[in-house]
Write a protein that holds these residues in place. Structure first.
Motif, mmCIF file in Angstrom:
data_model
loop_
_atom_site.group_PDB
_atom_site.id
_atom_site.type_symbol
_atom_site.label_atom_id
_atom_site.label_comp_id
_atom_site.label_asym_id
_atom_site.label_seq_id
_atom_site.Cartn_x
_atom_site.Cartn_y
_atom_site.Cartn_z
ATOM 1 N N MET A 1 0.837 -1.186 0.000
ATOM 2 C CA MET A 1 0.000 0.000 0.000
ATOM 3 C C MET A 1 0.880 1.247 0.000
ATOM 4 O O MET A 1 2.046 1.216 0.398
ATOM 5 C CB MET A 1 -0.911 0.012 1.232
ATOM 6 N N ASP A 2 0.308 2.367 -0.424
ATOM 7 C CA ASP A 2 1.003 3.652 -0.424
ATOM 8 C C ASP A 2 1.310 4.062 1.014
ATOM 9 O O ASP A 2 0.414 4.132 1.858
ATOM 10 C CB ASP A 2 0.110 4.694 -1.097
ATOM 11 N N ALA A 3 2.573 4.341 1.314
ATOM 12 C CA ALA A 3 2.987 4.663 2.678
ATOM 13 C C ALA A 3 2.420 5.984 3.176
ATOM 14 O O ALA A 3 2.380 6.234 4.383
ATOM 15 C CB ALA A 3 4.517 4.689 2.771
ATOM 16 N N SER A 4 1.975 6.838 2.282
ATOM 17 C CA SER A 4 1.471 8.146 2.692
ATOM 18 C C SER A 4 0.019 8.116 3.166
ATOM 19 O O SER A 4 -0.487 9.102 3.698
ATOM 20 C CB SER A 4 1.597 9.145 1.533
ATOM 21 N N LEU A 5 -0.665 6.982 3.024
ATOM 22 C CA LEU A 5 -2.067 6.894 3.406
ATOM 23 C C LEU A 5 -2.224 6.914 4.924
ATOM 24 O O LEU A 5 -1.437 6.302 5.653
ATOM 25 C CB LEU A 5 -2.691 5.603 2.867
ATOM 26 N N SER A 6 -3.244 7.604 5.397
ATOM 27 C CA SER A 6 -3.582 7.552 6.814
ATOM 28 C C SER A 6 -4.284 6.227 7.096
ATOM 29 O O SER A 6 -4.674 5.500 6.168
ATOM 30 C CB SER A 6 -4.503 8.708 7.187
ATOM 31 N N ASP A 7 -4.484 5.901 8.386
ATOM 32 C CA ASP A 7 -5.157 4.649 8.734
ATOM 33 C C ASP A 7 -6.563 4.608 8.143
ATOM 34 O O ASP A 7 -6.998 3.572 7.623
ATOM 35 C CB ASP A 7 -5.223 4.487 10.255
ATOM 36 N N ASP A 8 -7.275 5.719 8.226
ATOM 37 C CA ASP A 8 -8.644 5.751 7.692
ATOM 38 C C ASP A 8 -8.650 5.565 6.184
ATOM 39 O O ASP A 8 -9.488 4.839 5.627
ATOM 40 C CB ASP A 8 -9.325 7.071 8.059
ATOM 41 N N GLU A 9 -7.716 6.239 5.497
ATOM 42 C CA GLU A 9 -7.636 6.108 4.041
ATOM 43 C C GLU A 9 -7.249 4.682 3.643
ATOM 44 O O GLU A 9 -7.781 4.127 2.679
ATOM 45 C CB GLU A 9 -6.611 7.099 3.491
ATOM 46 N N MET A 10 -6.324 4.108 4.403
ATOM 47 C CA MET A 10 -5.899 2.742 4.108
ATOM 48 C C MET A 10 -7.048 1.760 4.321
ATOM 49 O O MET A 10 -7.254 0.835 3.517
ATOM 50 C CB MET A 10 -4.705 2.368 4.988
ATOM 51 N N GLU A 11 -7.816 1.959 5.399
ATOM 52 C CA GLU A 11 -8.952 1.075 5.657
ATOM 53 C C GLU A 11 -9.969 1.137 4.521
ATOM 54 O O GLU A 11 -10.487 0.110 4.076
ATOM 55 C CB GLU A 11 -9.613 1.452 6.984
ATOM 56 N N THR A 12 -10.229 2.339 4.034
ATOM 57 C CA THR A 12 -11.181 2.500 2.934
ATOM 58 C C THR A 12 -10.687 1.796 1.677
ATOM 59 O O THR A 12 -11.439 1.078 1.010
ATOM 60 C CB THR A 12 -11.403 3.991 2.638
ATOM 61 N N GLN A 13 -9.406 1.976 1.366
ATOM 62 C CA GLN A 13 -8.865 1.372 0.144
ATOM 63 C C GLN A 13 -8.806 -0.150 0.263
ATOM 64 O O GLN A 13 -9.106 -0.863 -0.703
ATOM 65 C CB GLN A 13 -7.476 1.935 -0.146
ATOM 66 N N ILE A 14 -8.428 -0.639 1.439
ATOM 67 C CA ILE A 14 -8.358 -2.086 1.636
ATOM 68 C C ILE A 14 -9.740 -2.711 1.498
ATOM 69 O O ILE A 14 -9.908 -3.773 0.881
ATOM 70 C CB ILE A 14 -7.745 -2.414 3.012
ATOM 71 N N THR A 15 -10.742 -2.053 2.054
ATOM 72 C CA THR A 15 -12.108 -2.568 1.962
ATOM 73 C C THR A 15 -12.538 -2.706 0.511
ATOM 74 O O THR A 15 -13.232 -3.661 0.133
ATOM 75 C CB THR A 15 -13.081 -1.641 2.716
ATOM 76 N N VAL A 16 -12.111 -1.745 -0.324
ATOM 77 C CA VAL A 16 -12.457 -1.793 -1.744
ATOM 78 C C VAL A 16 -11.669 -2.883 -2.465
ATOM 79 O O VAL A 16 -12.223 -3.657 -3.261
ATOM 80 C CB VAL A 16 -12.187 -0.414 -2.399
ATOM 81 N N GLU A 17 -10.364 -2.992 -2.166
ATOM 82 C CA GLU A 17 -9.501 -3.899 -2.913
ATOM 83 C C GLU A 17 -9.542 -5.336 -2.406
ATOM 84 O O GLU A 17 -9.171 -6.265 -3.135
ATOM 85 C CB GLU A 17 -8.057 -3.389 -2.865
ATOM 86 N N ALA A 18 -9.986 -5.531 -1.150
ATOM 87 C CA ALA A 18 -9.944 -6.870 -0.565
ATOM 88 C C ALA A 18 -10.828 -7.860 -1.317
ATOM 89 O O ALA A 18 -10.600 -9.076 -1.261
ATOM 90 C CB ALA A 18 -10.357 -6.809 0.904
ATOM 91 N N ASP A 19 -11.794 -7.355 -2.023
ATOM 92 C CA ASP A 19 -12.742 -8.214 -2.729
ATOM 93 C C ASP A 19 -12.052 -9.162 -3.706
ATOM 94 O O ASP A 19 -12.505 -10.289 -3.917
ATOM 95 C CB ASP A 19 -13.768 -7.340 -3.460
ATOM 96 N N GLN A 20 -10.917 -8.728 -4.278
ATOM 97 C CA GLN A 20 -10.234 -9.575 -5.258
ATOM 98 C C GLN A 20 -9.443 -10.701 -4.595
ATOM 99 O O GLN A 20 -9.020 -11.645 -5.263
ATOM 100 C CB GLN A 20 -9.294 -8.719 -6.118
ATOM 101 N N TYR A 21 -9.242 -10.632 -3.275
ATOM 102 C CA TYR A 21 -8.473 -11.655 -2.573
ATOM 103 C C TYR A 21 -9.358 -12.606 -1.755
ATOM 104 O O TYR A 21 -8.881 -13.660 -1.322
ATOM 105 C CB TYR A 21 -7.471 -10.997 -1.609
ATOM 106 N N ILE A 22 -10.606 -12.229 -1.505
ATOM 107 C CA ILE A 22 -11.471 -12.979 -0.596
ATOM 108 C C ILE A 22 -12.641 -13.564 -1.381
ATOM 109 O O ILE A 22 -13.391 -12.829 -2.022
ATOM 110 C CB ILE A 22 -11.985 -12.056 0.527
ATOM 111 N N PRO A 23 -12.820 -14.880 -1.328
ATOM 112 C CA PRO A 23 -13.825 -15.529 -2.185
ATOM 113 C C PRO A 23 -15.236 -15.517 -1.605
ATOM 114 O O PRO A 23 -16.003 -16.455 -1.805
ATOM 115 C CB PRO A 23 -13.281 -16.961 -2.279
ATOM 116 N N TYR A 24 -15.589 -14.501 -0.858
ATOM 117 C CA TYR A 24 -16.930 -14.372 -0.293
ATOM 118 C C TYR A 24 -17.408 -12.939 -0.483
ATOM 119 O O TYR A 24 -16.600 -12.014 -0.660
ATOM 120 C CB TYR A 24 -16.946 -14.712 1.204
ATOM 121 N N ALA A 25 -18.724 -12.754 -0.420
ATOM 122 C CA ALA A 25 -19.267 -11.401 -0.468
ATOM 123 C C ALA A 25 -18.750 -10.611 0.731
ATOM 124 O O ALA A 25 -18.699 -11.126 1.847
ATOM 125 C CB ALA A 25 -20.795 -11.458 -0.448
ATOM 126 N N MET A 26 -18.362 -9.372 0.512
ATOM 127 C CA MET A 26 -17.709 -8.595 1.569
ATOM 128 C C MET A 26 -18.626 -8.347 2.762
ATOM 129 O O MET A 26 -18.146 -8.175 3.880
ATOM 130 C CB MET A 26 -17.207 -7.258 1.001
#
Length: 261
Positions: A1-26
């Protein structure tokens, strides 16, 4: 992940991107993450550990605690709890001073898990659908016992003379095969060629002769884990009973060692 992201920004981006790694509905998944540090090759990026599981697995445990009058504050991962608890047993094992590699074999009721720990961190985990219930079921079938009677006989003895050669020995041999197979999978998928020691944990680890047979067959120092060995005990605690149950309480110890921060 981009090192400049805050925790809140990182959480938002991870929530969006995690879908491609997890085989269940989010909406069916509980996720969490932790920043591990800067990427060695690119200091503008950070390594992030993502943990995820089905939400109903969390809710089931929360409900069990709620029924016991306890409020859930932390939900942890078994492999991480085991990793922490291994700090308590290092002195019981024949480990080298530098870069020790420890294999922890957790023989539960229905599954056997191999965790390999190097430099204090889990580097490999593998589960197999095999456990102590197979032995209980065979005792029940062969000697016409109820499940409760078979479990008690397995733990306390009192079975006929043919129990060890006809039932227990084949089970122990199967455990050795399962451990050997898991280690071969580990060696073939990593840069490691061996482990320095094996720690046996779990409810079926204390079966008589198990550690000795694994050591003899695989040639790897093998010990029953006792996370309480270096602890002082309250007077009301039965030391012998605790020692006999100790291998099955490794994860409980690992949970107890976790902070709430």
């Amino acid at each position: 992940m981009d090192a400049s992201l805050s925790d809140d920004e990182m959480e938002t981006q991870i929530t969006v991107e995690a879908d491609q790694y997890i085989p269940y509905a989010m909406d069916e998944v509980a996720i969490d993450f932790e920043v591990q540090g800067l990427n060695e090759k690119n200091p503008e990026r950070v390594e992030v550990l993502l943990a995820a599981c089905r939400r109903d697995n969390v809710e089931m445990r929360e409900e069990a605690l709620r029924l016991g009058g306890i409020k859930t504050k932390i939900v942890d991962i078994e492999a991480f709890a085991m990793e922490r608890a291994c700090e308590l047993i290092e002195g019981q094992l024949e480990l080298p001073d530098e870069d020790p590699v420890l294999a922890v074999v957790d023989i539960g009721a229905t599954k056997t898990t191999l965790n390999v720990i190097s430099r204090g961190k889990t580097v490999y985990t593998r589960e197999q659908l095999f456990g102590g219930r197979q032995l209980t079921d065979e005792i029940q079938r062969r000697y016409g016992l109820t499940p409760e009677e078979a479990e008690k006989a397995k733990c306390r003895g009192g079975l006929p003379d043919d129990y060890e050669p006809e039932v227990l020995d084949p089970f122990r041999e199967t455990v050795v095969q399962q451990v050997s197979r898991s280690l071969q999978f580990f060696y073939s998928s990593s840069q490691f060629n061996d482990v320095d020691a094996i720690a046996l944990v779990g409810g079926s680890a204390s079966i008589v002769g198990m550690a000795e047979m694994i050591q003899d067959k695989l040639g790897i120092p093998t010990r029953l884990a006792n996370p309480f060995a270096g602890m002082s005990l309250a007077g009301r605690v039965d030391a012998d009973e605790l020692a006999s149950e100790a291998p099955s309480l490794m994860i409980a110890c690992g949970l107890a060692m976790r902070s709430f921060d």
